[in-house]
Write a protein that holds these residues in place. Structure first.
Motif, PDB file in Angstrom:
ATOM      1  N   THR A 136       0.864  -1.177   0.000  1.00  0.00           N
ATOM      2  CA  THR A 136       0.000   0.000   0.000  1.00  0.00           C
ATOM      3  C   THR A 136       0.901   1.227   0.000  1.00  0.00           C
ATOM      4  OG1 THR A 136      -1.532  -1.239   1.411  1.00  0.00           O
ATOM      5  CG2 THR A 136      -1.967   1.115   1.098  1.00  0.00           C
ATOM      6  N   PRO A 137       0.791   2.136  -0.981  1.00  0.00           N
ATOM      7  CA  PRO A 137       1.669   3.306  -1.036  1.00  0.00           C
ATOM      8  C   PRO A 137       1.433   4.234   0.159  1.00  0.00           C
ATOM      9  CG  PRO A 137       0.524   2.966  -3.131  1.00  0.00           C
ATOM     10  CD  PRO A 137      -0.130   2.071  -2.127  1.00  0.00           C
ATOM     11  N   GLU A 138       2.300   5.243   0.282  1.00  0.00           N
ATOM     12  CA  GLU A 138       2.105   6.262   1.306  1.00  0.00           C
ATOM     13  C   GLU A 138       0.787   6.993   1.058  1.00  0.00           C
ATOM     14  OE1 GLU A 138       3.639   6.739   3.946  1.00  0.00           O
ATOM     15  OE2 GLU A 138       5.712   6.023   3.733  1.00  0.00           O
ATOM     16  N   SER A 139       0.221   7.563   2.116  1.00  0.00           N
ATOM     17  CA  SER A 139      -1.090   8.204   1.997  1.00  0.00           C
ATOM     18  C   SER A 139      -1.066   9.370   1.021  1.00  0.00           C
ATOM     19  CB  SER A 139      -1.574   8.673   3.371  1.00  0.00           C
ATOM     20  OG  SER A 139      -0.646   9.567   3.954  1.00  0.00           O
ATOM     21  N   THR A 140       0.073  10.056   0.899  1.00  0.00           N
ATOM     22  CA  THR A 140       0.169  11.133  -0.082  1.00  0.00           C
ATOM     23  C   THR A 140      -0.084  10.595  -1.490  1.00  0.00           C
ATOM     24  OG1 THR A 140       2.557  10.753  -0.090  1.00  0.00           O
ATOM     25  CG2 THR A 140       1.737  12.565   1.266  1.00  0.00           C
ATOM     26  N   ASP A 141       0.477   9.421  -1.788  1.00  0.00           N
ATOM     27  CA  ASP A 141       0.290   8.799  -3.100  1.00  0.00           C
ATOM     28  C   ASP A 141      -1.108   8.235  -3.261  1.00  0.00           C
ATOM     29  OD1 ASP A 141       2.898   9.319  -3.938  1.00  0.00           O
ATOM     30  OD2 ASP A 141       3.658   7.481  -3.026  1.00  0.00           O
ATOM     31  N   VAL A 142      -1.620   7.606  -2.204  1.00  0.00           N
ATOM     32  CA  VAL A 142      -2.955   7.005  -2.286  1.00  0.00           C
ATOM     33  C   VAL A 142      -3.986   8.057  -2.662  1.00  0.00           C
ATOM     34  CG1 VAL A 142      -4.823   5.953  -0.946  1.00  0.00           C
ATOM     35  CG2 VAL A 142      -2.486   5.071  -0.733  1.00  0.00           C
ATOM     36  N   HIS A 143      -3.969   9.182  -1.968  1.00  0.00           N
ATOM     37  CA  HIS A 143      -4.976  10.212  -2.242  1.00  0.00           C
ATOM     38  C   HIS A 143      -4.758  10.883  -3.595  1.00  0.00           C
ATOM     39  CE1 HIS A 143      -7.224  10.079   1.509  1.00  0.00           C
ATOM     40  NE2 HIS A 143      -6.070   9.815   2.102  1.00  0.00           N
ATOM     41  N   ALA A 144      -3.495  11.065  -3.988  1.00  0.00           N
ATOM     42  CA  ALA A 144      -3.222  11.604  -5.319  1.00  0.00           C
ATOM     43  C   ALA A 144      -3.738  10.651  -6.396  1.00  0.00           C
ATOM     44  CB  ALA A 144      -1.725  11.851  -5.492  1.00  0.00           C
ATOM     45  N   LEU A 145      -3.536   9.348  -6.179  1.00  0.00           N
ATOM     46  CA  LEU A 145      -4.020   8.350  -7.137  1.00  0.00           C
ATOM     47  C   LEU A 145      -5.540   8.339  -7.220  1.00  0.00           C
ATOM     48  CD1 LEU A 145      -1.551   5.449  -6.347  1.00  0.00           C
ATOM     49  CD2 LEU A 145      -1.914   6.432  -8.618  1.00  0.00           C
ATOM     50  N   LEU A 146      -6.204   8.427  -6.074  1.00  0.00           N
ATOM     51  CA  LEU A 146      -7.668   8.443  -6.087  1.00  0.00           C
ATOM     52  C   LEU A 146      -8.188   9.671  -6.836  1.00  0.00           C
ATOM     53  CD1 LEU A 146      -8.465   7.234  -2.454  1.00  0.00           C
ATOM     54  CD2 LEU A 146      -8.490   5.901  -4.566  1.00  0.00           C
ATOM     55  N   ALA A 147      -7.511  10.814  -6.656  1.00  0.00           N
ATOM     56  CA  ALA A 147      -7.900  12.018  -7.391  1.00  0.00           C
ATOM     57  C   ALA A 147      -7.626  11.850  -8.884  1.00  0.00           C
ATOM     58  CB  ALA A 147      -7.149  13.229  -6.845  1.00  0.00           C
ATOM     59  N   LEU A 148      -6.506  11.199  -9.208  1.00  0.00           N
ATOM     60  CA  LEU A 148      -6.179  10.940 -10.610  1.00  0.00           C
ATOM     61  C   LEU A 148      -7.212  10.010 -11.250  1.00  0.00           C
ATOM     62  CD1 LEU A 148      -4.183  11.120 -13.013  1.00  0.00           C
ATOM     63  CD2 LEU A 148      -2.937   9.195 -11.980  1.00  0.00           C
ATOM     64  N   MET A 149      -7.632   8.988 -10.510  1.00  0.00           N
ATOM     65  CA  MET A 149      -8.642   8.067 -11.024  1.00  0.00           C
ATOM     66  C   MET A 149      -9.972   8.791 -11.271  1.00  0.00           C
ATOM     67  SD  MET A 149      -7.954   4.652  -8.731  1.00  0.00           S
ATOM     68  CE  MET A 149      -6.369   3.792  -8.769  1.00  0.00           C
ATOM     69  N   ARG A 150     -10.327   9.675 -10.337  1.00  0.00           N
ATOM     70  CA  ARG A 150     -11.550  10.459 -10.525  1.00  0.00           C
ATOM     71  C   ARG A 150     -11.426  11.347 -11.757  1.00  0.00           C
ATOM     72  NH1 ARG A 150     -11.821  14.324  -6.005  1.00  0.00           N
ATOM     73  NH2 ARG A 150     -10.351  15.409  -7.361  1.00  0.00           N
ATOM     74  N   GLU A 151     -10.277  12.000 -11.915  1.00  0.00           N
ATOM     75  CA  GLU A 151     -10.039  12.884 -13.052  1.00  0.00           C
ATOM     76  C   GLU A 151     -10.137  12.127 -14.379  1.00  0.00           C
ATOM     77  OE1 GLU A 151      -6.873  16.237 -13.160  1.00  0.00           O
ATOM     78  OE2 GLU A 151      -5.886  14.466 -14.012  1.00  0.00           O
ATOM     79  N   ARG A 152      -9.700  10.861 -14.371  1.00  0.00           N
ATOM     80  CA  ARG A 152      -9.709  10.059 -15.593  1.00  0.00           C
ATOM     81  C   ARG A 152     -11.016   9.297 -15.795  1.00  0.00           C
ATOM     82  NH1 ARG A 152      -3.447   7.688 -15.636  1.00  0.00           N
ATOM     83  NH2 ARG A 152      -2.487   9.657 -16.305  1.00  0.00           N
ATOM     84  N   GLY A 153     -11.980   9.517 -14.916  1.00  0.00           N
ATOM     85  CA  GLY A 153     -13.296   8.933 -15.095  1.00  0.00           C
ATOM     86  C   GLY A 153     -13.406   7.460 -14.780  1.00  0.00           C
ATOM     87  N   LEU A 154     -12.545   6.950 -13.876  1.00  0.00           N
ATOM     88  CA  LEU A 154     -12.641   5.543 -13.501  1.00  0.00           C
ATOM     89  C   LEU A 154     -13.872   5.305 -12.632  1.00  0.00           C
ATOM     90  CD1 LEU A 154      -9.759   5.630 -14.623  1.00  0.00           C
ATOM     91  CD2 LEU A 154      -9.080   4.069 -12.790  1.00  0.00           C
ATOM     92  N   ASP A 155     -14.487   4.135 -12.809  1.00  0.00           N
ATOM     93  CA  ASP A 155     -15.696   3.794 -12.062  1.00  0.00           C
ATOM     94  C   ASP A 155     -15.399   3.157 -10.715  1.00  0.00           C
ATOM     95  OD1 ASP A 155     -17.558   4.467 -14.247  1.00  0.00           O
ATOM     96  OD2 ASP A 155     -16.661   2.738 -15.250  1.00  0.00           O
ATOM     97  N   ALA A 156     -14.307   2.395 -10.642  1.00  0.00           N
ATOM     98  CA  ALA A 156     -14.032   1.627  -9.423  1.00  0.00           C
ATOM     99  C   ALA A 156     -12.542   1.344  -9.331  1.00  0.00           C
ATOM    100  CB  ALA A 156     -14.822   0.317  -9.431  1.00  0.00           C
ATOM    101  N   ALA A 157     -12.093   1.053  -8.119  1.00  0.00           N
ATOM    102  CA  ALA A 157     -10.694   0.693  -7.894  1.00  0.00           C
ATOM    103  C   ALA A 157     -10.610  -0.315  -6.760  1.00  0.00           C
ATOM    104  CB  ALA A 157      -9.868   1.927  -7.553  1.00  0.00           C
ATOM    105  N   SER A 158      -9.683  -1.239  -6.892  1.00  0.00           N
ATOM    106  CA  SER A 158      -9.431  -2.211  -5.823  1.00  0.00           C
ATOM    107  C   SER A 158      -8.033  -1.978  -5.272  1.00  0.00           C
ATOM    108  CB  SER A 158      -9.586  -3.648  -6.337  1.00  0.00           C
ATOM    109  OG  SER A 158      -8.833  -3.857  -7.511  1.00  0.00           O
ATOM    110  N   MET A 159      -7.881  -2.159  -3.969  1.00  0.00           N
ATOM    111  CA  MET A 159      -6.631  -1.827  -3.298  1.00  0.00           C
ATOM    112  C   MET A 159      -6.281  -2.878  -2.257  1.00  0.00           C
ATOM    113  SD  MET A 159      -5.675   1.503  -0.909  1.00  0.00           S
ATOM    114  CE  MET A 159      -6.504   2.620  -2.018  1.00  0.00           C
TER     115      MET A 159
END
Length: 551
Positions: free
Chosen positions: A191-214
């Motif tokens: 599991t990446p650092e929380s700084t990366d996790v939240h940046a990734l979640l924002a990136l996924m939202r920006e790219r229109g992803l529907d779901a993510a598994s972690m």
């Protein structure tokens, strides 16, 4: 790697936080005053209007507009690198008392410095604030988090494949790689650092992803890497001996895992109740729980019947067909092409988690039949390299996983030998070593003990611990197996192939997808799949080139 966990922050690899691809392209600025209010720190004067557009724990990964969080590391404090962070464009610094004392001794810092008693515990919350990655956003992807000792990686790959079969645009964060709607990014941490996790979640939202598994490791919970994240569905696979070097006891290991199953971190849960820890978690979780019994004889749950039960197992190729039966009579027909009863459990958990995420059972059944999602290849997880001999690379690196992997690959053909190559990781729970040696001696015909990742520990001492367990079990129990010590690891793999005939099975366990072996701080190129493929080819055996699991 951040200054927090780098052995020496001045020389450590830059790590995941250095990957600009983790961040969304557009981040609306957050005033430093807002950040101060969120953590109870007064920001004086004009500093309150300073614009913050990112956050980093790593001075070498800082981008213009970042809040640089300077934390203590193993040998250096992040405050030692504030000048580099400011030069890179840091807009402000957050640190602790020790960091503030170090800064007082240095030259004047040209950016605001915020002080907090325990800034480590604030990073997740601040990352969520800066990247606006909260799951209450209607555009945010649905989040599926999987925890447990074994099965996290495969289950997240299964969830990802099933969601794709349902027509979803998906992301994945885990041990092997990170998928966020672009090119795969190799992963350094489960599991990446929380700084990366939240940046990734924002990136996924920006790219229109529907779901993510972690994947959510116990380290991630202990070290605040998933702070500020709320999972739509949290799943639990199992709990067996591992990471006791961090947690000290199984009870503490369990309590750490259980922290994921609270209203602060998840909305609903799916818990496998095949062991006592699953039963305990299902009874104590603070959120709605769906239970799953995947084992033929699940652990006694005090007379309670699981919501979903795995029945009707039938081998097909290397994999298994089975039925997933709900206590209300609903039944789903499921197939996994990956070998082993544990992959039945992984497939069942993935299916129930997707159902718990709101997907219709009929649609899930149609996707299972049309796309066979649980035959997806998971790198380094029961990865088949050749069929004659059957040669498999797996990540099994603790006693339970090793026993399950050995049972899964054992051929029923008379006269077929099972040869295992494995070792143990340095600077980790030493109690696992003799236990794993004993398991290998009981379940394999030839045991070849070699090196895993020694890290800074003496490799010979690690091997000795594993060998002691294997030889003690062989002598005490009168086991008819051969035990050898061969190192380095590539030589051990060649030795296994040298001993194998076409009818035999080779299991290379412990490292899975990993491509580097760390020895005394030096990363040596080593990929078990490459070494095994090379050794098999040298002996004239045919190898599978596409690396897929065949069924």
């Amino acid at each position: 790697m951040s200054e927090l966990n780098a052995p020496d922050a001045s020389t450590a690899p830059s790590g995941q936080d250095a990957t600009s691809g983790f961040r969304p392209a557009m981040v609306a600025a957050v005033p430093l005053e807002t950040i101060g209010e969120a953590i109870g720190v007064v920001v004086p004067g004009e500093s309150g209007s300073v614009a913050v557009t990112g956050i980093s724990l790593n001075s070498r990964a800082v981008q213009p507009g970042d809040l640089y969080v300077a934390l203590p590391g193993a040998t250096r404090h992040g405050a030692d690198f504030v000048s580099q962070a400011v030069e890179a464009g840091a807009a402000a610094v957050l640190t602790d008392d020790a960091g503030a004392r170090l800064l007082a001794l240095s030259n004047d810092i040209s950016v605001p410095v915020l002080l907090a008693g325990e800034p480590r515990g604030l990073v997740g919350r601040l990352s969520a604030l800066i990247y606006r990655s909260g799951s209450d956003d209607a555009a945010a992807p649905a989040l599926y988090g999987v925890t447990g000792t074994n099965g996290k990686t495969t289950t997240t790959y299964f969830i990802n494949a099933l969601l794709q079969a349902l027509g979803q645009k998906t992301g994945l964060i885990g041990t092997i790689e990170i998928l966020a709607g672009g090119e795969p990014i190799p992963s350094l941490l489960t599991t990446p650092e929380s700084t990366d996790v939240h940046a990734l979640l924002a990136l996924m939202r920006e790219r229109g992803l529907d779901a993510a598994s972690m994947e959510v490791s116990s380290h991630a919970v202990s070290f605040h890497r998933v702070d500020g994240v709320v999972f739509d569905v949290a799943g639990f696979s199992n709990l067996t001996q591992d990471h006791l070097d961090l947690h000290g006891s199984m009870e503490e290991y369990f309590r750490t895992k259980a922290r994921l199953f609270t209203a602060e971190r998840a909305r609903t849960a799916v818990v496998t109740v095949d062991d006592e820890w699953g039963v305990k978690l299902a009874a104590s979780a603070e959120i709605p729980v769906t239970t799953l019994a995947a084992a033929p004889a699940p652990h006694d749950a005090g007379g309670k019947v699981a919501d979903w039960t795995v029945t009707g197992l039938s081998p097909r190729g290397l994999g298994t067909d089975f039925t997933l039966q709900h206590r209300d009579g609903t039944a789903l027909r499921v197939h996994t092409g990956l070998p082993g009863s544990f992959n039945v459990a992984n497939a069942a958990l993935a299916t129930v988690m997707v159902l718990a995420g709101g997907h219709d059972a009929a649609a899930v059944q149609a996707a299972l039949e049309a796309r066979d999602p649980f035959t997806v290849a998971v790198p380094g997880r029961m990865q088949l390299v050749s069929t004659a001999p059957a040669s498999v690379v797996d990540f099994a690196h603790n006693p339970d996983a090793l026993a399950r992997a050995l049972a899964a690959v054992r051929s029923p053909e008379p006269g077929s030998k099972l040869i295992i190559v494995f070792g143990a990781t340095g600077q980790r729970d030493q109690g696992k070593r003799p236990a794993m040696g004993a398991i290998a001696a009981r379940l394999a015909d030839t045991v070849i003990v070699s090196d895993d990742d020694p890290h800074d520990e003496d490799a010979a001492a690690i091997r000795a611990g594993v060998l002691a367990g294997a030889l003690d079990a062989k002598d005490r129990e009168g086991l008819d197996c051969t035990v050898e010590e061969v190192f380095p690891r590539d030589a051990a793999i060649r030795r296994a192939v040298e001993l194998a005939g076409p009818e035999d099975t080779i299991l290379v366990a412990g490292r899975g997808h990993e491509v580097w072996q760390e020895v005394k701080g030096v990363n040596l190129a080593l990929d078990d799949r490459v070494e095994l493929r090379s050794a098999l080819t040298a002996r004239g055996f045919t190898v599978l080139q596409d690396q897929r699991i065949e069924s």
